[in-house]
Enzyme design. Structure first.
Site, PDB file in Angstrom:
ATOM      1  N   GLU A 136     -30.545  56.998 -42.822  1.00 16.36           N
ATOM      2  CA  GLU A 136     -29.781  55.877 -42.265  1.00 16.36           C
ATOM      3  C   GLU A 136     -28.420  56.357 -41.731  1.00 16.36           C
ATOM      4  OE1 GLU A 136     -30.357  53.073 -41.244  1.00 16.36           O
ATOM      5  OE2 GLU A 136     -28.498  51.945 -41.268  1.00 16.36           O
ATOM      6  N   CYS A 174     -33.665  40.335 -24.063  1.00 18.91           N
ATOM      7  CA  CYS A 174     -32.672  39.634 -23.268  1.00 18.91           C
ATOM      8  C   CYS A 174     -32.202  38.418 -24.067  1.00 18.91           C
ATOM      9  CB  CYS A 174     -33.283  39.153 -21.966  1.00 18.91           C
ATOM     10  SG  CYS A 174     -34.101  40.470 -21.073  1.00 18.91           S
ATOM     11  N   LYS A 188     -30.112  44.588 -29.686  1.00 19.80           N
ATOM     12  CA  LYS A 188     -30.104  44.212 -31.098  1.00 19.80           C
ATOM     13  C   LYS A 188     -31.498  43.816 -31.562  1.00 19.80           C
ATOM     14  CE  LYS A 188     -28.128  43.049 -35.011  1.00 19.80           C
ATOM     15  NZ  LYS A 188     -27.749  44.171 -35.903  1.00 19.80           N
ATOM     16  N   ASN A 229     -37.006  35.569 -21.411  1.00 23.70           N
ATOM     17  CA  ASN A 229     -36.929  36.716 -22.329  1.00 23.70           C
ATOM     18  C   ASN A 229     -38.356  37.035 -22.757  1.00 23.70           C
ATOM     19  OD1 ASN A 229     -36.366  38.544 -24.392  1.00 23.70           O
ATOM     20  ND2 ASN A 229     -35.984  36.934 -25.881  1.00 23.70           N
ATOM     21  N   GLY A 230     -38.786  38.268 -22.529  1.00 21.27           N
ATOM     22  CA  GLY A 230     -40.152  38.646 -22.900  1.00 21.27           C
ATOM     23  C   GLY A 230     -40.795  39.450 -21.787  1.00 21.27           C
ATOM     24  N   HIS A 277     -37.101  74.789 -45.773  1.00 23.03           N
ATOM     25  CA  HIS A 277     -38.405  74.955 -45.120  1.00 23.03           C
ATOM     26  C   HIS A 277     -38.299  74.882 -43.599  1.00 23.03           C
ATOM     27  CE1 HIS A 277     -40.288  74.828 -49.023  1.00 23.03           C
ATOM     28  NE2 HIS A 277     -39.607  73.724 -49.289  1.00 23.03           N
ATOM     29  N   GLU A 313     -26.891  56.457 -32.976  1.00 23.81           N
ATOM     30  CA  GLU A 313     -27.012  55.292 -32.091  1.00 23.81           C
ATOM     31  C   GLU A 313     -25.681  54.814 -31.535  1.00 23.81           C
ATOM     32  OE1 GLU A 313     -28.701  51.643 -33.615  1.00 23.81           O
ATOM     33  OE2 GLU A 313     -27.793  51.938 -35.565  1.00 23.81           O
ATOM     34  N   LYS A 328     -27.229  55.859 -37.895  1.00 24.55           N
ATOM     35  CA  LYS A 328     -25.983  55.171 -37.522  1.00 24.55           C
ATOM     36  C   LYS A 328     -25.180  56.042 -36.566  1.00 24.55           C
ATOM     37  CE  LYS A 328     -26.570  51.982 -38.284  1.00 24.55           C
ATOM     38  NZ  LYS A 328     -27.635  51.293 -38.917  1.00 24.55           N
ATOM     39  N   ARG A 375     -27.891  41.250 -27.253  1.00 24.92           N
ATOM     40  CA  ARG A 375     -29.346  41.338 -27.075  1.00 24.92           C
ATOM     41  C   ARG A 375     -29.735  42.115 -25.829  1.00 24.92           C
ATOM     42  NH1 ARG A 375     -32.004  37.334 -30.071  1.00 24.92           N
ATOM     43  NH2 ARG A 375     -33.808  37.562 -28.731  1.00 24.92           N
ATOM     44  N   TRP A 404     -31.680  42.943 -20.509  1.00 21.73           N
ATOM     45  CA  TRP A 404     -31.963  44.314 -20.938  1.00 21.73           C
ATOM     46  C   TRP A 404     -33.230  44.692 -20.187  1.00 21.73           C
ATOM     47  CZ3 TRP A 404     -35.809  47.101 -23.528  1.00 21.73           C
ATOM     48  CH2 TRP A 404     -35.414  48.319 -24.091  1.00 21.73           C
TER      49      TRP A 404
HETATM   50  O1  M6R Z   1     -34.283  43.198 -36.472  1.00 25.37           O
HETATM   51  P1  M6R Z   1     -34.929  44.385 -37.133  1.00 25.37           P
HETATM   52  O2  M6R Z   1     -34.386  44.680 -38.478  1.00 25.37           O
HETATM   53  O3  M6R Z   1     -36.427  44.259 -37.159  1.00 25.37           O
HETATM   54  O4  M6R Z   1     -34.589  45.610 -36.197  1.00 25.37           O
HETATM   55  C1  M6R Z   1     -35.157  46.868 -36.441  1.00 25.37           C
HETATM   56  C2  M6R Z   1     -34.460  47.946 -35.664  1.00 25.37           C
HETATM   57  O5  M6R Z   1     -34.579  47.705 -34.283  1.00 25.37           O
HETATM   58  C3  M6R Z   1     -32.985  48.055 -36.040  1.00 25.37           C
HETATM   59  O6  M6R Z   1     -32.812  48.280 -37.398  1.00 25.37           O
HETATM   60  C4  M6R Z   1     -32.311  49.189 -35.250  1.00 25.37           C
HETATM   61  O7  M6R Z   1     -32.802  50.424 -35.653  1.00 25.37           O
HETATM   62  C5  M6R Z   1     -30.792  49.086 -35.429  1.00 25.37           C
HETATM   63  N1  M6R Z   1     -30.134  49.274 -34.179  1.00 25.37           N
HETATM   64  C6  M6R Z   1     -30.257  50.062 -36.403  1.00 25.37           C
HETATM   65  O8  M6R Z   1     -28.884  50.016 -36.534  1.00 25.37           O
END
Ligand code: M6R
Length: 603
Positions: A476, A2, A598, A102-103, A499, A483, A480, A27, A76
């Protein structure tokens, strides 16, 4: 997960809180709320809404809420679904305290039972509501004393902001385990989950540490430890510009951040070079094994880093998901170092895995983007990426900057350990310095990549293939796409296809293959042939002037030539653009994709 914000000062609080919440929305974004102390009555007034900050903003239109002190929250959900009742701020029973959090409060059920037995009525399913009632229950007449008593009761992770009708000029903040910064200015002060939230008002920040309490008035900020001892802390000046946290004419933050990559690379090289690394090399001098731990995109950067460190520094590297590494039977000796990679520096999985390893005797290094973040303070040494704030939930420019740091670290280690020559080092550094202009060249392909995205946007599944150092790039690329577009995608080492995954291939399956002219070129061509033979659609990312690849591919994206070892800096960029365009063409919210946050501060 959050985002929290708080303000006390000379301005009307609501516009400041709303602006901050817009910046923090990445966030968490399922509901939001604000509370202020009414200027005339000293009563707490709160408004909450399900949805995004703009929904809360609309709800506030025309409402007469005047006050110079307040708190806000973007949620969140962890405990309880998104609803007005579960949205923060939470207000104590007699409406004397308002709290944003937050937490996660781990012992909230026990605390809730205690409070219910005393007659407190709960209206939400959240863990946070206990904090509001606890403030009321434990109130001593002094806000700091009460905060200490509340903190003593709470188990778990939290960053908390509190206002009270009994102290209409005071904002109080407590931190344990979740990020919180104090923005300091003349005649006004702020609390926030991160720096960009209040960057337009101040560049002076105090980074709160765990078990610290801040008491803020308009004209002063006082800091205490949990034993109520007064603390003196340095002010951190940040040099991020306000525009770096705005869209600057781009449609989305993600798009802006993709286009900022040449600058992010240059700044990260300069930042790395200007750093005194004596301590870093003391730490790494005698190590014989490195572990890299991270999550998501940062983990993929780590996988690329493994190739570089093993190649140039000849140190064996293991890369692991932080959430898995934490609970392994770790093999740590006095020659083991752990590198934690994290954009935010607040990811719980990465932080706690690194802390556990540190407690078991490992030396720890962080690669982090956010200055002063928890991971950076918990590690023995920090290497920063100089990407500037990244707002889009999908990591882009921070990935490329993490690659820069890992590449430079591998080369410097190689030089120190004499596993590469000075000539090779210079040659590779020179090649790296040309990467920003090569990325610029790829960004010019934006329009044609959008056309390609249009062609494939209605596909159900995608495969991404790469070999060797470009295999993590395939991972990666797939992350991308899934997500932000919600299209199912898998990344695979191209040689592994036969395989099993090859069974998935039919005429409906697009396969993005990294087929650059490196020493694996012939091999990846064979893998592409295998897909072609099963009627899969091939989108190749290939080196300019390669005519052969045209025969095998349905579409080709040409990128500039570079050294074999440096291709990941280039091959990732078309993948980011493909995902961005597919997602936007599908009408998805690329900056705030569903179910994601995020910064993931829960395990
Ligand atoms: O802040 P961080 O780099 O530790 O975050 C790690 C992942 O949560 C972050 O890379 C996530 O997979 C992203 N949404 C990828 O685009």
């Amino acid at each position: 997960m959050c985002g929290i914000i708080g303000y006390v000062g000379k301005r009307q609080a609501i516009p400041v809180l709303l602006q901050g919440l817009y910046k923090l929305e990445y966030r968490g974004y399922d509901s939001a709320g604000i509370a202020i102390i009414d200027k005339n009555t000293s009563e707490i007034k709160a408004e909450k809404q399900v949805g995004k900050i703009k929904d809360l903003h609309e709800k506030l239109w025309g409402k007469k809420l005047e006050g110079n002190i307040g708190i806000g929250h973007s949620r969140w959900a962890t405990h309880g679904s998104p609803s007005i009742e579960n949205a923060h701020p939470h207000i104590s029973q007699s409406k004397t305290f308002a709290v944003v959090h937050n937490g996660i409060i781990e012992n909230y059920i026990e605390l809730k039972n205690e409070l219910e037995n005393k007659g407190y009525k709960f209206i939400s399913q959240t863990d946070t509501e206990v904090i509001a009632h606890l403030f009321e229950d434990l109130y001593t007449g002094n806000l700091l004393d009460t905060a200490v008593k509340v903190a003593e009761k709470l188990e778990g992770a939290y960053a908390i902001g509190v206002i009270s009708k009994f102290h209409p000029d005071t904002l109080i903040a407590i931190r344990k385990g979740s990020p919180l910064v104090i923005g300091v200015s003349k005649d006004e002060n702020f609390i926030a989950s991160d720096i960009p939230a209040v960057l337009e008002y101040t560049k002076d920040f105090i980074i709160l540490d765990d078990n610290e309490i801040a008491v803020l008035n308009k004209n002063k900020v006082e800091l205490f430890d949990i034993g109520k001892n007064k603390l003196k802390k340095e002010i951190t000046k940040v040099n991020w510009s306000v525009s770096s946290a705005q869209k600057s004419g781009f449609k989305h933050f993600m798009q802006k951040e993709i286009f900022e990559q040449p600058r992010a690379i240059t700044d990260t090289i300069a930042g790395f070079n200007s750093l005194d690394k004596t301590e870093l090399f003391n730490i790494l001098e005698n190590i014989d094994r490195l572990y890299i731990i991270a999550c998501g995109t940062s983990l993929h950067a780590g996988l690329v880093g493994k190739f570089w460190i093993e190649k140039f520094a000849k140190i064996p590297v293991e890369v692991d998901f932080a959430s898995e590494y934490r609970y392994r039977d770790k093999i740590i000796t006095d020659k083991t170092a752990i590198i934690g990679i994290s954009q935010s520096g607040e990811t719980a999985d990465t932080r706690f895995a690194l802390l556990d390893a540190k407690n078991e005797g490992a030396k720890t290094i962080a690669i982090v983007n956010v200055v002063g973040s928890s991971l950076s303070r918990e590690s023995d040494f920090t290497l920063y990426t100089y990407s500037g704030p990244e707002i889009g939930v999908a990591a882009t420019k921070t990935f490329i900057s993490q690659l820069v740091v890992l590449f430079l670290l591998a080369l410097e280690l190689g030089l120190k350990r004499r596993t590469i020559s000075k000539e090779d080092y210079n040659y590779l550094i020179k090649a790296l310095s040309k990467i920003p202009s090569k990325v610029e060249k790829i960004l010019l392909l934006d329009k044609s990549i959008k056309d390609l995205a249009y062609k494939y946007m209605n596909t159900q599944d995608f495969l991404f293939l790469g070999r060797n150092i470009n295999y993590p790039i395939a991972l990666e690329g797939a992350l991308k796409l899934k997500e932000i577009s919600y299209i199912h995608a898998e990344g695979y080492p191209a040689g592994e296809m036969k395989h099993g995954p090859i069974a998935l291939i039919d005429e409906n399956m697009p396969v993005v293959a990294v087929a650059v002219k490196d020493k694996f070129y012939e091999k990846i061509l064979s893998n592409i042939q295998e897909v072609k033979a099963r009627k899969g659609k091939i989108i190749s990312i290939a080196t300019e002037e390669d005519k052969q690849i045209r025969q095998l591919s349905d579409d080709v994206i040409y990128i500039p030539k570079t050294l074999d070892e440096l291709y990941p800096f280039l091959t990732i960029v078309p993948m980011q653009l493909i995902s961005y365009h597919i997602a936007t063409l599908l009408g998805k919210d690329v900056d705030q994709p569903r179910n994601l946050a995020k910064t993931v501060t829960v395990e």
